[in-house]
Design a protein around this motif. Structure first.
Motif, PDB file in Angstrom:
ATOM      1  N   ILE A 147       0.924  -1.407  -0.015  1.00 57.60           N
ATOM      2  CA  ILE A 147      -0.083  -0.172  -0.022  1.00 57.60           C
ATOM      3  C   ILE A 147       0.983   1.231   0.081  1.00 57.60           C
ATOM      4  N   HIS A 148       1.937   1.233   0.803  1.00 55.52           N
ATOM      5  CA  HIS A 148       2.735   2.482   0.950  1.00 55.52           C
ATOM      6  C   HIS A 148       3.489   2.514  -0.320  1.00 55.52           C
ATOM      7  N   ALA A 156       3.145   3.584  -8.835  1.00 57.30           N
ATOM      8  CA  ALA A 156       2.495   2.382  -8.198  1.00 57.30           C
ATOM      9  C   ALA A 156       0.978   2.273  -8.453  1.00 57.30           C
ATOM     10  N   GLN A 157       0.293   1.198  -8.577  1.00 63.42           N
ATOM     11  CA  GLN A 157      -1.132   1.240  -8.761  1.00 63.42           C
ATOM     12  C   GLN A 157      -1.688  -0.046  -8.017  1.00 63.42           C
ATOM     13  N   PHE A 158      -2.796  -0.197  -7.318  1.00 66.95           N
ATOM     14  CA  PHE A 158      -3.316  -1.252  -6.657  1.00 66.95           C
ATOM     15  C   PHE A 158      -3.355  -2.402  -8.013  1.00 66.95           C
ATOM     16  N   ALA A 212      -9.360  -4.133  -8.012  1.00 64.08           N
ATOM     17  CA  ALA A 212      -8.287  -3.432  -7.603  1.00 64.08           C
ATOM     18  C   ALA A 212      -8.934  -1.940  -7.205  1.00 64.08           C
ATOM     19  N   SER A 213      -9.991  -1.546  -8.049  1.00 61.95           N
ATOM     20  CA  SER A 213     -10.556  -0.225  -7.686  1.00 61.95           C
ATOM     21  C   SER A 213     -11.392  -0.113  -6.264  1.00 61.95           C
ATOM     22  N   VAL A 214     -11.837  -1.102  -6.185  1.00 63.23           N
ATOM     23  CA  VAL A 214     -12.601  -1.146  -4.723  1.00 63.23           C
ATOM     24  C   VAL A 214     -11.849  -1.319  -3.440  1.00 63.23           C
TER      25      VAL A 214
END
Length: 237
Positions: A147-148, A156-158, A212-214
């Motif tokens: 996350i960081h 960086a992306q989920f 990933a968006s949720v």
């Protein structure tokens, strides 16, 4: 839905090491001057974030020492001491901050590699006061580095996360909301998955989109790629 905790230990450690490498890659792309810029976390520069990630590894080392020896070693002396450590760490030189990250990452990995089998189930206490087995430190570190890396705010992306991370983060966040009586009326509709209601109450807010968006929204990192405009999520940590 797969669960991180159900993976063999070697695979859980691999996800943590992949996350560390992902964070390190994003960090390496930043110049020393870039460390002075803001992150996605309000009030924190990249210096603060890097100090936090480094000191978090050191704090997890203390929990592993507790598990190995039976001598209580809290993650931090107090919330105030933790905050002070981060503020002071943010004043270090860029070289010192990068070294802090490299050194504490190596220490933590060494602690994991040498922890006796029996000690993995020894009970330790997190900074939030939860009593967990020492094995939980792997998941705790996964959350930090994956996350960081996004919080560094340099690409960086989920969507780069392994599915097991996204699925387990969603389970973790919803579980936190339920334990803290937050998120009443929220229903998460992830593409290709059954809807997840946070509470048994009336449905008030539907959050729809790819996994990933949720997860990004639920983790408080913004609404990117969701079907509709949505409010800010409840805090989960």
């Amino acid at each position: 839905m797969s669960a991180f905790a159900d993976l063999p230990r070697s695979e859980r450690l691999l996800v943590a090491r992949r996350g560390t490498a992902y964070f390190a890659q994003r960090l390496a792309e930043l110049t020393d001057d870039d460390l002075d810029r803001d992150t996605l976390l309000t009030g924190w520069t990249r210096r603060h974030l890097l100090a936090h990630v480094g000191y978090n590894a050191a704090a997890l080392c203390r929990l592993l020492d507790w598990a190995a020896t039976g001598v209580e070693m809290p993650m931090y002396e107090s919330p105030e001491a933790r905050a002070r450590e981060i503020e002071e760490g943010a004043t270090l030189s860029a070289a010192a901050l990068r070294n802090l990250f490299d050194h504490t990452v190596a220490r933590l990995d060494e602690k994991w590699r040498h922890l006796p089998d029996a000690a993995w189930q020894a009970q330790v206490r997190t900074a939030q006061g939860r009593v967990v087995p020492a094995a939980e430190t792997v998941w705790m570190r996964c959350r930090e580095v994956w996350i960081h890396a996004v919080d560094l705010d340099n690409g960086a992306q989920f969507g780069d996360f392994p599915d097991i991370m996204l699925q387990s983060l969603l389970t973790d966040i919803v579980g936190m909301w339920r334990r803290k009586n937050r998120g009443d009326g929220i229903v998460l509709e992830v593409t290709g998955m059954a809807p997840v209601a946070v509470s048994d109450g009336p449905q008030k807010q539907v959050i729809s989109g790819p996994l990933a968006s949720v997860v990004r929204w639920a983790a408080g990192r913004g609404a990117v790629g969701l079907t509709d405009e949505v409010p800010d999520p409840p805090p989960w940590l």
